[in-house]
Design a protein around this motif. Sequence first.
Motif, PDB file in Angstrom:
ATOM      1  N   ILE A 124      -9.056  20.177 -13.996  1.00 28.26           N
ATOM      2  CA  ILE A 124      -8.255  20.423 -12.784  1.00 28.26           C
ATOM      3  C   ILE A 124      -8.031  19.112 -12.035  1.00 28.26           C
ATOM      4  N   ILE A 125      -9.117  18.339 -11.896  1.00 24.87           N
ATOM      5  CA  ILE A 125      -8.997  17.088 -11.143  1.00 24.87           C
ATOM      6  C   ILE A 125      -8.014  16.142 -11.821  1.00 24.87           C
ATOM      7  N   ASN A 126      -8.092  16.057 -13.150  1.00 24.82           N
ATOM      8  CA  ASN A 126      -7.202  15.139 -13.850  1.00 24.82           C
ATOM      9  C   ASN A 126      -5.747  15.586 -13.766  1.00 24.82           C
ATOM     10  N   PHE A 127      -5.515  16.901 -13.842  1.00 25.86           N
ATOM     11  CA  PHE A 127      -4.140  17.389 -13.721  1.00 25.86           C
ATOM     12  C   PHE A 127      -3.610  17.105 -12.330  1.00 25.86           C
ATOM     13  N   ALA A 128      -4.457  17.353 -11.325  1.00 25.49           N
ATOM     14  CA  ALA A 128      -4.044  17.078  -9.956  1.00 25.49           C
ATOM     15  C   ALA A 128      -3.693  15.600  -9.823  1.00 25.49           C
ATOM     16  N   ALA A 129      -4.531  14.744 -10.421  1.00 26.50           N
ATOM     17  CA  ALA A 129      -4.296  13.301 -10.331  1.00 26.50           C
ATOM     18  C   ALA A 129      -2.947  12.962 -10.947  1.00 26.50           C
ATOM     19  N   ILE A 185       0.826  -1.218   0.000  1.00 29.16           N
ATOM     20  CA  ILE A 185       0.000   0.000   0.000  1.00 29.16           C
ATOM     21  C   ILE A 185       0.860   1.268   0.000  1.00 29.16           C
ATOM     22  N   PRO A 186       1.888   1.364   0.853  1.00 17.95           N
ATOM     23  CA  PRO A 186       2.726   2.573   0.742  1.00 17.95           C
ATOM     24  C   PRO A 186       3.331   2.730  -0.649  1.00 17.95           C
ATOM     25  N   PHE A 187       3.725   1.620  -1.242  1.00 17.31           N
ATOM     26  CA  PHE A 187       4.298   1.710  -2.580  1.00 17.31           C
ATOM     27  C   PHE A 187       3.264   2.210  -3.588  1.00 17.31           C
ATOM     28  N   GLY A 188       2.050   1.673  -3.470  1.00 16.36           N
ATOM     29  CA  GLY A 188       1.033   1.990  -4.483  1.00 16.36           C
ATOM     30  C   GLY A 188       0.170   3.188  -4.144  1.00 16.36           C
ATOM     31  N   LEU A 189       0.492   3.905  -3.074  1.00 11.59           N
ATOM     32  CA  LEU A 189      -0.400   4.971  -2.628  1.00 11.59           C
ATOM     33  C   LEU A 189      -0.650   6.001  -3.729  1.00 11.59           C
ATOM     34  N   GLY A 190       0.416   6.374  -4.410  1.00  6.76           N
ATOM     35  CA  GLY A 190       0.247   7.368  -5.488  1.00  6.76           C
ATOM     36  C   GLY A 190      -0.696   6.857  -6.552  1.00  6.76           C
ATOM     37  N   GLY A 191      -0.537   5.583  -6.915  1.00 10.12           N
ATOM     38  CA  GLY A 191      -1.416   4.999  -7.924  1.00 10.12           C
ATOM     39  C   GLY A 191      -2.850   4.929  -7.428  1.00 10.12           C
ATOM     40  N   MET A 192      -3.003   4.638  -6.125  1.00 10.42           N
ATOM     41  CA  MET A 192      -4.364   4.582  -5.568  1.00 10.42           C
ATOM     42  C   MET A 192      -5.033   5.938  -5.673  1.00 10.42           C
ATOM     43  N   ILE A 193      -4.275   6.966  -5.279  1.00 10.35           N
ATOM     44  CA  ILE A 193      -4.859   8.313  -5.331  1.00 10.35           C
ATOM     45  C   ILE A 193      -5.128   8.707  -6.790  1.00 10.35           C
ATOM     46  N   GLY A 194      -4.163   8.414  -7.647  1.00  8.93           N
ATOM     47  CA  GLY A 194      -4.345   8.759  -9.060  1.00  8.93           C
ATOM     48  C   GLY A 194      -5.545   8.051  -9.665  1.00  8.93           C
ATOM     49  N   GLY A 195      -5.678   6.756  -9.386  1.00 19.12           N
ATOM     50  CA  GLY A 195      -6.822   5.990  -9.909  1.00 19.12           C
ATOM     51  C   GLY A 195      -8.131   6.549  -9.392  1.00 19.12           C
ATOM     52  N   THR A 196      -8.132   6.913  -8.094  1.00 19.35           N
ATOM     53  CA  THR A 196      -9.349   7.484  -7.508  1.00 19.35           C
ATOM     54  C   THR A 196      -9.723   8.788  -8.202  1.00 19.35           C
ATOM     55  N   MET A 197      -8.712   9.601  -8.463  1.00 21.10           N
ATOM     56  CA  MET A 197      -8.991  10.884  -9.116  1.00 21.10           C
ATOM     57  C   MET A 197      -9.499  10.666 -10.539  1.00 21.10           C
ATOM     58  N   LEU A 198      -8.905   9.697 -11.233  1.00 20.90           N
ATOM     59  CA  LEU A 198      -9.396   9.409 -12.586  1.00 20.90           C
ATOM     60  C   LEU A 198     -10.849   8.955 -12.528  1.00 20.90           C
ATOM     61  N   GLY A 199     -11.128   8.085 -11.555  1.00 20.99           N
ATOM     62  CA  GLY A 199     -12.505   7.626 -11.368  1.00 20.99           C
ATOM     63  C   GLY A 199     -13.422   8.790 -11.062  1.00 20.99           C
TER      64      GLY A 199
END
Lengths: 325, 566
Positions: free
Chosen positions: A307-312, A228-242
């Motif tokens: 904005i959301i996608n850029f932030a992601a 989870i610490p490794f993938g945290l960025g991906g988790m947040i990014g995926g959530t933002m894309l969603g």
Amino acid sequence: MTLDTPRKLSLLRDPVDLLFRGVARTAGITVLAIMSLVGLFLAYRATQALQVAGWSFFTEQSWEPDAGKFGIAAVLVGTILIALVAIVIAVPLATGTALYITDYAPRRIKQTLIGLVDLMAAIPSVVYGLWGFFFLQGNITDISRWISHTFGWIPIFAVDGADPNDPLASSTVYTSSTFIAGIVVALMIAPIITSIMREVFSQAPVGEREGALALGSTKWGMIRSVVIPFGLGGMIGGTMLGLGRALGETIAVYMIISPVFVIQPHILQAGASSVSSLIALKYGEATEFGTSALMAAGLALFIMTLIINFAASAIVARSRSGASS
Amino acid sequence: MTRARRRLLPAILALAITALVIVPTTSAAAVDYVPISGAGSSWSSNAIDQWRRNVQQYGMRINYANTGSSDGRNQYKAGTVDFAVSEIPYGIKDGGVVDTPPSRAYSYIPIVAGGTAFMYNLQAGGKQITNLRLSGSVITKIFTAKITSWDDPAIAADNPGLALPKRKIVPIVRSDGSGSTAQFTTWMSKQYQADWDAYCVRAGRSAPCGVTSNYPTIPGTGFIAQPNSQGVSGYVAQKANIGTITYVEYSYALKTGYPVAKVLNSAGYYVEPTASNVAVGLLGAKINTTATSSSYLTQILDGVYANPDKRTYPLSSYSYMIIPTSTQNNFTEDKGKTLGAFASYFLCEGQQQAEVLGYSPLPINLVKAGLEQIAKIPGVGTSTVNIAKCNNPTFSKDGTNTLAAKAPQPSECDKKGATQCTDGTGGSKTDTPVTTPAVTPGTSTGGTTTGGTTTGGTTTTGGATASDGSSAVNPGTPDAATGGTSTGTVGTATGGTTTGLTAGPVSCEADTGVCANVVALPVEVAATSSWGVPQSLMTGAVVLLIGLVVVPPLIAQLTSRRRRRG
């Protein structure tokens, strides 16, 4: 003293290489151009309405463009509420699915599960809408009722016009709500979040995983301390894309909600709104000015999603998993 | 030898299949039709969809999107469709904005008649009510949020034989721009202007409100808005949505199997929007017969609302197709040929199916005028339609409307007064038993309905105890839910499905038709007390539980961190 001039480097490129560069560059520029043209087009078409509405465009709740009374206060809040409900449901679901696929699922069903999740993404949104309208809505009202009875003291779960002491109370106050639309949207964005999370979780370095296990960690401990610490960025990014997708979801929301043009913070109560469903509902019958007003609403949604996608992408790029990929 | 045969067999099969595939396409191509597309009314889309399927055999491909009349008119104006279907013509002022006619040339042809029905989903004591009757003022008050409960005295006055439950009325309206809404609001603004204007003002519009295609809703009144006729009828037809009522074409009620309200006409009878009642009603319609007018053939319905014939359904109207009369906006003569052939089909043969689908066929004068209008479509050859062979049920030798002339008179139990018919309406033909209101009409206490609940022969094959007709209701057993308000309607056992049931309230499952006795006991719900000792204890317990779950790991984490630092 003479300055050393660097030697000129000449680069001789292969024609095939040049061709490929050209094609790739054109494709990249085309995408950018199309996006900015969409933005420009929306802005251009929206000016007529924005000039009339002025700043009240952001504070007015009703939508009667022909009467000069229109604004996105209600629809924008409605859009965000639906998207938030969807995220709250989809993220735990997607995290669980992704972790199960990468770390727990037996090898033989892994591919099937991945295929099934991808299949979920391939179902047209109108099918989700039909399912939500004809099946989910009739069956979910009991849950809505329970939530509103139990947690009604929290303002967003309150439902006006619901009387728990009336055995003949109609369940219709719990239908066509932000909550139901949010559930359907959650099912539509869950696969996209799942695939991104699965991708980053599977990239968690094997060495660190094995290290954690070798130090006596349980599987859950390994996931918590490494994956989870490794993938945290991906988790947040995926959530933002969603989230970006949830904000723009149109037809399923259009079919389920009963549009209201006031800020409706009660997510379980009948009546919801969203920008994209407003556009789908009104564009066919709108006058020229009405179309301009719809374009303005579309522009607001476009900018918000951008904005959301850029932030992601910024978050993903800074994270460990994102930087390596 | 065998090998040769083996090789021959697939070859023959392949040949046969190619022949099968090729032959129909060549025969269909004998008359070349190019595909055309249209959009508009969902009110009449059940008929149009049937006609579209029917003409496929002639090789015509008609695309139709039932996106609502307003969208259809706008798309026609923008030139994105070849034809539109709308209940109302161009040029009507809606919300202060006049719907300007398109710049491309157009004409109207009537396509079908029908009644805007009030489809509802209502139960009393677990049994569907199918014989509801409503007067115009009550309908207006329901859809303007004045009457909000089914047990309102005004509704009870319309339904002397029904004990209606104390349920909230949930009106379902259209969220998109719709011809059904326009027809319904025209009727309300003409007949009950005060109520309608007052509602409009409450909804933030200016009075006089008049006709509108977009139904205004007031947040907090419990109205639900859904897009499209399918949307509103689909919402009402969901089993759980009890207490809902919507305005939609009669065919949707037939399709979904739900009843429609009988509406009071000016002769004092409650009538259903059947094909013949609609035909009778529309004898009062005033049709624009100035052939040079841009609104030639359009309708003025004031005469329908006030039609003194007792078979009249007051909310009857025609639906129109807007056809192009010039080759503008990508409309070609080839397309005109297809549109002309399609229009000739539905004006002639297509009308036969109107009644089955839930519409009413056009009378001969409109069919003739419509066929003349078709000739204006560019690319249409000389008409080959033989009107005598249309088999339209309204045609007669002397030009009168046969369907209207032969329309059955309403039965006397449908007359405004103390009686009420038991037979079902719309798509739900099961009877709903009524109480004889002679004793004390209007009151709904359990004791007053004694003995009067069974309706003659309906219980002929019923169970032993139910068939004597006197013990169907136990007046002493109040209904659990409402404390006796709906006892009268639930008590009767209808037909043979109730074999073996003992006396008392009966509940029938809508899906399976299985009936069972309802053993009900009066339940007293204690008044909700304010904060007390139990509430405090419960809150304490919840806090303790959350603390137990959350606190230990938190402490563990804190201590471990400190240890790591140290």
